[in-house]
Structure formats: C-alpha cells, structure tokens
Motif scaffolding. Sequence first.
Motif, PDB file in Angstrom:
ATOM      1  N   ILE A 100       0.870  -1.175   0.000  1.00  0.00           N
ATOM      2  CA  ILE A 100       0.000   0.000   0.000  1.00  0.00           C
ATOM      3  C   ILE A 100       0.903   1.220   0.000  1.00  0.00           C
ATOM      4  O   ILE A 100       1.845   1.302   0.789  1.00  0.00           O
ATOM      5  CB  ILE A 100      -0.870   0.033   1.279  1.00  0.00           C
ATOM      6  CG1 ILE A 100      -1.740  -1.197   1.363  1.00  0.00           C
ATOM      7  CG2 ILE A 100      -1.705   1.307   1.321  1.00  0.00           C
ATOM      8  CD1 ILE A 100      -2.441  -1.342   2.701  1.00  0.00           C
ATOM      9  N   THR A 101       0.627   2.142  -0.877  1.00  0.00           N
ATOM     10  CA  THR A 101       1.364   3.397  -0.784  1.00  0.00           C
ATOM     11  C   THR A 101       0.365   4.492  -0.435  1.00  0.00           C
ATOM     12  O   THR A 101      -0.723   4.563  -0.984  1.00  0.00           O
ATOM     13  CB  THR A 101       2.059   3.745  -2.107  1.00  0.00           C
ATOM     14  OG1 THR A 101       1.088   3.720  -3.135  1.00  0.00           O
ATOM     15  CG2 THR A 101       3.158   2.765  -2.421  1.00  0.00           C
ATOM     16  N   SER A 102       0.740   5.287   0.509  1.00  0.00           N
ATOM     17  CA  SER A 102      -0.145   6.359   0.936  1.00  0.00           C
ATOM     18  C   SER A 102       0.700   7.472   1.510  1.00  0.00           C
ATOM     19  O   SER A 102       1.882   7.294   1.779  1.00  0.00           O
ATOM     20  CB  SER A 102      -1.110   5.861   1.997  1.00  0.00           C
ATOM     21  OG  SER A 102      -0.395   5.438   3.138  1.00  0.00           O
ATOM     22  N   THR A 103       0.092   8.609   1.666  1.00  0.00           N
ATOM     23  CA  THR A 103       0.851   9.708   2.256  1.00  0.00           C
ATOM     24  C   THR A 103       0.680   9.672   3.763  1.00  0.00           C
ATOM     25  O   THR A 103      -0.278   9.104   4.283  1.00  0.00           O
ATOM     26  CB  THR A 103       0.353  11.060   1.734  1.00  0.00           C
ATOM     27  OG1 THR A 103      -1.033  11.162   2.035  1.00  0.00           O
ATOM     28  CG2 THR A 103       0.556  11.184   0.247  1.00  0.00           C
ATOM     29  N   SER A 104       1.628  10.284   4.428  1.00  0.00           N
ATOM     30  CA  SER A 104       1.586  10.280   5.886  1.00  0.00           C
ATOM     31  C   SER A 104       0.419  11.130   6.362  1.00  0.00           C
ATOM     32  O   SER A 104       0.000  12.043   5.659  1.00  0.00           O
ATOM     33  CB  SER A 104       2.903  10.840   6.431  1.00  0.00           C
ATOM     34  OG  SER A 104       3.037  12.185   6.070  1.00  0.00           O
ATOM     35  N   PRO A 105      -0.118  10.952   7.499  1.00  0.00           N
ATOM     36  CA  PRO A 105       0.246   9.875   8.420  1.00  0.00           C
ATOM     37  C   PRO A 105      -0.370   8.542   7.993  1.00  0.00           C
ATOM     38  O   PRO A 105      -1.358   8.525   7.292  1.00  0.00           O
ATOM     39  CB  PRO A 105      -0.336  10.359   9.748  1.00  0.00           C
ATOM     40  CG  PRO A 105      -1.505  11.185   9.363  1.00  0.00           C
ATOM     41  CD  PRO A 105      -1.139  11.831   8.066  1.00  0.00           C
ATOM     42  N   HIS A 106       0.267   7.489   8.470  1.00  0.00           N
ATOM     43  CA  HIS A 106      -0.177   6.158   8.080  1.00  0.00           C
ATOM     44  C   HIS A 106      -1.057   5.526   9.135  1.00  0.00           C
ATOM     45  O   HIS A 106      -1.442   4.375   9.026  1.00  0.00           O
ATOM     46  CB  HIS A 106       1.037   5.291   7.783  1.00  0.00           C
ATOM     47  CG  HIS A 106       1.980   5.967   6.835  1.00  0.00           C
ATOM     48  ND1 HIS A 106       1.694   6.136   5.505  1.00  0.00           N
ATOM     49  CD2 HIS A 106       3.171   6.578   7.028  1.00  0.00           C
ATOM     50  CE1 HIS A 106       2.674   6.809   4.923  1.00  0.00           C
ATOM     51  NE2 HIS A 106       3.578   7.088   5.828  1.00  0.00           N
TER      52      HIS A 106
END
Lengths: 964, 343
Positions: free
Chosen positions: B4-10
């Motif tokens: 999974i790629t996502s922007t912070s915060p996780h």
Amino acid sequence: MIRTFFRSRTPKVFDFHGGIHPPEMKHLSNGTEIAPGPLPAQLILPLNMHIGAPAKPLVEPGDRVLKGQMIAEPAGAVSAAIHAPTSGTVSAIGPRPIQHPSGMDAICIVIDTDGRDEWIAHSGISDYTERSPGELVDTIRYAGIAGMGGAGFPTSIKVNLGDHQRVEELVINAVECEPYITADDRLMRERADEIITGIHILQYLLNPRRTLIGIEDNKPEAIKAIKRACKGCDIEIRVVPTKYPSGGEKQLIQLVTGKEVKSGQLPAHVGVVCQNVGTAYAIKRAVINGEPLIQRVTTLTGDGVSQPGNYEVLIGTPVSDLLHHGGVDAGKIGRLVMGGPMMGFTLHSPTVPMVKTTNCIIAASPEELPEPPPEQPCIRCGSCAEVCPANLLPQQLYWHAKNDDLEKAQHHNLMDCIECGACAYVCPSHIPLVQYYRYAKGAVRQQAADQLKADKARQRFEARQARIDAEKAEKEARRQARLEANRKKKEASAAPTVDTAALKQASLEASKAYKAAVKAAKAADAEGAANAAELKAEADRLKEIADKAKAAVRDAGSAAPAAVPAEDVVAKLKKQVGDASSAYKAAVKAAKEAEANGDDSAAALRAQADELKASADKLKAELRDAKAGAPAAAPTAAQADPVSDLKKQVGEASSAYKAAVKTAKEAEENGADNAAELRSKADELKAAADQLKAELRDAKANAPAAVPVQAPTAPPADPLTELKKKVGEVSAAYKAAVKAAKEAEENGAGNAAELRAEADTLKADADHWKAELRDAKAAAPAVAKAPPVPTDQPKMPEASAPQALTQPLTAVDPEAAAKRQKRLKGLKTAYNMAHKQYKEAHAALERAERKEEVSADELIEMQRKVDKLKNKADVARDALDALIEEAKADIRAHTGKDLKTLKLEAARAESALADKKLELDKLASSSGEDALEALNSELKALEAEAQIARKALKQALEEQGLVE
Amino acid sequence: MSLITSTSPHASVKNNTGAFMRQVIYATLPGLAVLTWQFGWGTVINVLWAVVVALICEGLFLKARGRNVAFYLKDYSAVLTAVLLGLALPPTAPWWLTLVGVGFAIIVAKQLYGGLGMNPFNPAMVGYVLLLISFPVAMTQWIAPGEAPGFVQSLQLFAGQLPVDGLSGATPLDTFRTWAGNETELASHGILHGDLAGQGWEWVNLAFLLGGLYLISRKIITWHIPAGFLAGLAAPALIAWLIDPVRFADPLFHLLSGGAMLGAFFIATDPVSAATSRMGRLVYALLIGVLIWVIRSFGGYPDAVAFSVLLLNLSAPFIDYYTQPRTYGHSKPNRGTAGGGKS
Ligand code: SF4
Ligand code: SF4
C-alpha cells in the motif's frame, strides 16, 4: 514547601498547543540490544542523502574502494561527503530508485561488496580541545554527517555559526516522539557516554550558555543512562511529557526553552541550535574515532518481521536485505514505511537503500496499518484545530486548498504547517489533510517561482524590445547615411534632398530605446537582478547607437545646406560649427571627469571627444569653403580662381585626414573599441582628400576650357612635387598603420590582423607611389612640355585628353590591382560569412528568448556572442568598404580622374564626335573640298579620342575589379 | 508483495464521522426520555417518523446526485438532523408537519447546498423556522405539564385524528411573555413555579444538559459553544432581572426553559454551520445566547433558538475571519480576509 521542592527538582518544561497521543508501539523493538545489520552484496549510495547539493563522485565504476574511503565529496557549502560503508568495487554510478516519497530515481554510487570489510587507514583526534573549531567543523564536514533525526541537514553548517551569533541554548533532541521508533532510545541506553562526548564536542564548537537534552518520559531507562553519563557536567536533562509531535524541532525548543521560532526563521535566530542525539553520537565517532558516517542505528519493526529490534546498518543497505535479516514474512506485509507512521513515507519497493536519515523501517501487516478509510466530507468538527501544534486551522486550510484558493490558504498561514499529520490523524472524516497541504504548498512555491520567472521574462522581453528598436533605429540611420553618401557622391549641381527628418526620427527612436534600456537596467538593479550588469551594458550600447544616429543627423544637416543658397549655408554652418565645438567641449569635460573617477569608459569618451573635434574641424573647414564659395555663387562677383580654391580645400582635407589619423592612432594605443571606426573615418577623410586632389588636378587641366576668355593662367602644378608629397603621405600612413597593428597585436586586440592587412595595403600603396614617382621623374621633361597651349577651343581636348588618360594608365601596377582584386574577394567572403554568422546567432538568440527554459545566464552568453559576431561583421564590412573606397581612390589616382570623370570624358568625346559628324554632314553639301577635308580629319581625330576614352574607362573598371 | 502506498500519516484514530454523529444522537436520549415522561409519546413518534423521512429524502437525493447511498447514509448526519428536528417539534404535531419540516431540511437546506459539510445553515433549524412561519398554530401547541396523553392518544394526534385543543396549554415561556410586568398574574400561574423553573421544562432542560455534558466528556464537542451560549443568555437575563424582576424572567428560568439546553449543546454545536476556531465559537455562541434573550424578552415569539442560530450561521464566516488563532511563530493572529488586512 513541597512545591518549592518540586520546582527545584523538576525544571520548568513548557507546553505547546495541540498534539496527539497515538499508540506508542515502542515495546515491539526496544527490548533488545542494538544488533549488527546485514552485509549486503550490494550497497546503493544516493548522492543526495542530505539537504543541499548532491555530493560529487570521486570514484569511477571499476574502482576498488575501502571501508571509510570518501567516494563523493561535498559540492558546495550545503552538502555532505559520502564514504564507502565497506570495502568492495564500484560497479556503477547511475540512476536507481531511492527513498524519495515519489519513488523517483536518483544518481547513486553502487558498490559491490567484497566481504572483507577492509578499513582505509584512519585515525581520530584524542583531544579535540587542542584543535581549532574550524578544524573540527571540517572534520565533521568531511565525515559526511547530516542531521540524523530526519531532515538530513548537513551538520557542519549548523555547528559553524558566524561569530556574531551567540548560542544561548544547545538543545539535544532525544525525544523520539513518533510511534514505533526506538533507535535513539536504544542508542542512549547503550552508548550514553559516547553521546555525551559528542555533545561535549558540540559544546566546544558552539559555546552555548546552556545545554539541554529533551527526552520523552516514556524512556525511563534512557533517561537514567544519560543522567548517569553526564553526571557532573553542565548538561541539563529535560523530561518532556509524551505527546506527539514534541520531537518536532520547533516544538521541542518551545518545550525546553519556552522560545518560539518566528515564522520563516531558523532556531539560530532565537539563539538556539538543535541537534539530534544520533548526530551527537556520529560526531563523536567522526572526531574521536576518525570514522566517517557509514552506518547508523535503524529500528526494524512492525508485525511483518519476526525479529523486530534495532540494527546498526551500513548506509546504502537495501531495505530488502534488512527485512530478510530481521526475518521478514513477505506475505504478511501490507505496508512498508520508512520513518515513523506519522511522518514517514511508504515505499513502492523494498529495493531502495537506507540512507543517513533512515531511523526506522516499519513492515506492517494490513491489520496493523490498515488501508485508509474512504474520505468523507469535512464536518468542520474542529478536532484538527484542537491538535495542531502550529495552532493553525487545518479545516480552513483544507477548505481553501481544496478550492485552490491559495491566497486564502496562505492567509491562514499554510506555510507554517509542519506536516506533522496530527490533524489527519484525528480527522473523523479521514481526510488526508497533509496531502492537501503538501499539494497547496507545492502550488504556492510553483506560483512564486512562476512569478519570478514571469518577472524575469518581462525584463528580458523589455530588454529585447529595446534592443530590437535600437537595431531598427541603427539600421535606419545607416541606411539614411548610405543614401546620403550616395547622394553626396552624385552631388552634381542638383541640390541633394537630404531626408533629415527620417534621420531625426531614427535618432529619436534610438534615444528612446536607450532611455528604456536605462530604465530597465535601473529596475533590474533595484531588484538585484543578476542581469543588471548585462542590461547596463545593453544601455551603453544603445547610447552609442543613439549617439551615432545623432551624428548621422548632424552629418545630414551639414550636408543639407548644399541645397540652400550660399548665404544660408554659411550661417547654418556657423551654427553647426558652434554646436560641434560645444559638443566637443562637453565630451572633453565628460572624458576628464571619467578619467578623474578612474572610469573605464574614459578612453571611450576621450575617443568620442576626439571624434567630435574632428567633425568640428571638418565643419570649420566646410564653413571656410562655403565662405570662399559664396562669392563665386554670387552672379555679380568675379569668377574666383577655382584652382586656388581647390588647393586650399585639398590642404584642409589633408589636415583633417591627418587629424583623424592621429585620433585613430591614439584610440588604438588606448585600446579603445572604436579605433577601427576611427581608422575607417580617417580613411574616408583620406579618400575625400584624394578626391579633392584629383579634382584639383582636373581643374588645373581644365582651367583654360572653363575660363574661355582667359588664356591659361598657369601650367598645371608640377606633378613631381605632388607625387613626392603623396609618397610621403602614404609612407607615413603605412608606418602609422604598422605601429597601430603592432600595438594591437601586443594587446591581443581582435582587429590586429585587420590592421596588419591594412598596413600591408598601405605599404603596397606606398611602393606603388614610389614607382610612380620614379616613372614621373623619368618622364618629367615630356610632361613638362606636354600641356599644349590650345590655339582654339575645339582643339583643346584633342590634345589634352590623351595625355591625361595615357599617363596614369601606364602607371597602373597590374600586380597590385590583381592583389587588391583578390583581397576584395576575400574580404567580401569574410564579410558575408561574418554577417551570416551574426544573423544566425541573432536568430538563435531570438529563439532562445522566446523559449522559457533557457536560463538568463545562457541568454547573456548568447547575447555576448551575438555582439561579438556583429562586431566582427562590422569590422569586416568596414574593411571591405575601406578597400572599395581605396580601389576607387586608386582609379582616381591612377587615371588622374575618378571613374565619373572618365565616364564624363568618354561621353564628352562621344558627343564631340557626334557633333563633328553632324557638322560634316551639314557642310558636305555647302562647303568646299578643303573645308570638308579639314572636317574629316578632325572627325577622325575625335573618333580616336572617343575610342581612347572608352578604352580608358573600360580598362580602369576592369583593372579595379569594380562593377559599377 | 503488493504494498500500500499512501501519504503520511499512516495511522489514524479509529473513530469516524458516523460514530461522531451517533454519539450526539445517543446523548439526546435523556432529553427524549424526559420529554416523553412529561409530554407523552408524541416526541418519540415524531423522532422516529422524522428519521424515516430523512433517510428516504437523503437516499433519493444521493442517488439522484450519483453518490454512494449506503456510504453517505452511514455518516448519520441525516439521522441526527431528523432527531433534532423531531425533538424540537411539539408532541402534538401531525405527520405532515414533520414530513414538510424534515423534507425541507434535508432537501433544501442540506442537499441542494451540496450535502454534508457544505450547508451554511443548520438544516434542522431551517426546517423548524419554515414550519414556525407557515404553521404557527400547529407549532405552538404544547401539551400542558402533567397532562401527558397515552400512546394511543399520541398516535391519534400524529394521525391528525384528535383535536389538539383539549390537551394543549401554554408553555412557561409563553405564559411569562403574556403576563410579563403583571406581578399578580405571574404569581398565580403555577406553570412558572416548578421546583427550579418552569414546570416540566426544567427537567427536560436538565436532561439535555446531562447529555451535553456527556458529549463534552467524550470530546465530541468542546465546551466553548455551550458555555458561550448559556453565558450569553444568562448574563443579560441576570442584569435585567436585577433591574426589574417583574418585567424580566430570572436567568435560571431562561436557562431551563424552552430549547435552551437543546440549543446550547445540540443545535448551536452543529459544527458545519458554526464558527470554527475556539475563539470564534465562543463569540458565535455568546451572540446566539444574547439574541435568544432579546427575542424572548422583546420579540414576537416565545422562544428564539432557531432564529438566533440561523442568524449567527449567517455571520459565522465573518466571525471566522476575525477570530483566527495566533499561529506558532507569529506575533499576532491574522485578521480579515486574504485580500484585506494581511499581517
Ligand atoms: S478534523 Fe477533519 S472533519 Fe473535523 S474539521 Fe478537521 S478536517 Fe474537518
Ligand atoms: S499537519 Fe500541519 S495543519 Fe496538520 S496538525 Fe500538523 S502542523 Fe497542523
């Protein structure tokens, strides 16, 4: 009592607004000791692990490197060195996927390790207090240390503040507030002594009034270890309550000092320097042990690995190697985070290397860090504002960012957001707020950059417009000047209609362009633009052009009077002389001032003054001429002797020429830019003098014809003396030219070759004249006898024409002519080539100007090139013009007449022939035999004459290679 | 492995907007209970019917706008609007009254503005004011305290089968407004003299206060709006009452009458239409309170929560601009709009 007790024991810790308490998850990894990391087969070292300029590689593929060997050096002040973390061979330097959030590629040095882990020779400094701070800063710089807490700012910059900056507090950041991460925690527990030594080195470098270590209260063992290690030294420990993001630099500073760092400023502005505890450790290793930054402690955690803990990994180790080392369960990993869960970023692939700032790798299962729930509308609940440590209104920022209303977002202090993610963490609508802020910040920065670019483009456009205008004006002025010159040449009796108005217009435009350029330059200067100097130069150039245009107007003005009655001419000329004189005086004054100020332009100004003087002189001479000519124009006045008049003119022209030569010489000596110009002007004057001389000769020859009632008053001037004079003149000119050329060569002037060529021509000229003189001496008796005293009018040309034609024709040196022809051709091609190059460069510049991506520096460079080429073309053109002029003058000199005269003569002979023929026809019926006989022989003689005149004209044209 | 790629915060808190709304709905239960105890089943029936109408209206509109109906219904915002409006309507309200009010609130005041988060006005109060203006008689017929009808009677009222007149009576606020300045009349009306304030309503308001305190304790709302609201109402009431207790009701009477507590903790706190910063909310709520007192004391309506809230909804953006907090690193807070006073 109790309170005082507490106050003395627990020093004041301040608070900051907001903050959150996410699950700490530190227990996962803080239970085991720091273990050595893997020795991977390949290490990937990005050149830009730090903030600032990427390091410059010192190795090449194939090089063997030793552990600790510097493989890339800092490029500039804000940069950090990179060292080989182990021994091996550099296998590649090229783009590899790196740790950047966008998953982009960057240039990396790839090392194939050899497993021997061979150290390069290294030694530390046992007593750093013996070294100067500067030396230690260098040591830190060349050890490649960059902030290990996250940002990666080169440490050497932070510890090398100017003398004017007093450090009040050195704050050591040991907060480690992000969940999961325990690298600093373990480091403090296990290597507290080394950390304290590092802090001591920092104290030595910064000499702070106080040193404070901020540690969160969830690390009691670390606190104990640090307390033990710094017993008895002047380091204060501040235990701060656990709250995210108390480890943020600004938040920690507020926590331990109560100071707020102003928006847009650095902690140093409030006298605080903040360093990470890991950085302090790295400094100790670098200074005391001589080990550059080649490894760091990184937390490996998350439920996707079986042995979470802290590992001392080599910089450049691919994440996958560490994962395997820690017992990864590849199937379980749903998200791979580098850094903490709040501010770290997800990795696209585990092949990316760990860098100097990598403090944590979280290999989390989808259950542990689940996929973010879908975004819901913001209900403006305000939870985000409650937790924002920067005390922003995240919901408003979000609203404006979403609507692309950047101005309002900035008004809500968007740029003060530290992207801590606290707001997004609490948002019940699961809005990825930070993502919106990052986007909006990027847009704001883009906007600022665009604005800057637009400003620059505008400046460039204005400068370009000014240049184009100036060029137009210059072209127009030149065209007018040429037209004028042509008209002057034609200058029969018809009044030349000088288009002074057009010239004035051109001059006005040039002035306008100059003023615009000055304005642009000033504006650029005020803005501190880089191209201010360039613009100024442009303005100067334009000024020159404007001046030229003005001069052209003046010239035209001085030529115009020929059209008006003589009385007016005199008055006008007087005024012009006055103007020219005052202009000259002003120029002299300016030049003097410039000299006094040691201005660079002094020489140029002086040359300008000289030029003005020459033109004033010329005008004066003209005035004199006009005065002399005025009576002649008056119908009642007795006819003045044209010969003496011409003589006077010749004398004047010669002196003007000499003055011009002198000026040019001086200019050349001073290495003035306009030397070539002056030289060509001198040449022009010379040509004018020559013409006058030729005219004088003609006048002398024609005098009897022109004054029909009078007997020829004087025999033509002695050609010998004249030739002698000529030889002397040419020799002097040659010598001067040689001298000028030599000087130019010594100074490495661009036109040295040109000057040399000119000198050669002059020499040829001198030689030629010498030969002629010799010939003339030999022929002298014949010549002296030659001028026959004409018995009647029609007979005159019969006798004089052949003499006038044949004498110089025999003197033509065919070799010199051929040489000149060759040179003419060469110069023509040279000029054409130079002109073409200039045109091409000019077109390229225009193209570049239209394009956005060409930088200002490049444009300046191109502009310079164009100018240079234009100069070259101009020089070639001048030389060409001079040569043509010379050739024409030569014809005049050789034939004693210029081409026009030859043509006229030919025409006159033809018409005389025709007249005679007509007369013969008329007489044929009425006259007697004798008369017919006489007429017939006369006709024959005239025919012969016409033939000769035709031949002479043709020959002259052919010999000079001129096609008119 | 697919990552999974996502922007912070996780990581994020486990709650969501739906949970947030549900908490608010739960917190109204004590109030609802007391209302039922005092005035019969009418309110419960109102609330349930309102929820049904709201869900249908919202669902239809979400579908028409091409949205994921189930996902958006789960944010419970429509349900909360319906509950609040249902609580505010008189227990004698017939079915069509609720239908019109809730339909208007959901369709016009919310969905036509773009749905949740986009509505500048509190939808429940928009519906309430529409009904108050259109059907003033039906909207003011409250049951006299202690006369609570039974369930069947309530159903009959709901169906419009029972004339209201026999059951209805003036509320304490109404009574006071009628006899303000007349000391003997005021003394003679028992409804004005409950244990603490107006009969029946004192308990209703205390119940809503209880629910509101729960919300504050759960950090669903902050104290700023309720405190500002109640202070804004009580302060002028106290001053006026001290000056002329015959002409003006005492502050406690104000606080425990009509929709005071419901308004302070549940209606003015609707975050979407309120001011947003802490200071802004304080100012916003204070002005609502003052306005309620002014209208109660001098206006043509016995109660004024809806009007006051809507008026201040209108002013919320303005208040927001002038109550921005001081950002870290800035010497003073920004004021005004972006174009205006840049600091
Ligand atoms: S926490 Fe989320 S929903 Fe609440 S105001 Fe902030 S952005 Fe909006
Ligand atoms: S990310 Fe920015 S707006 Fe959000 S809490 Fe942190 S500082 Fe505030």
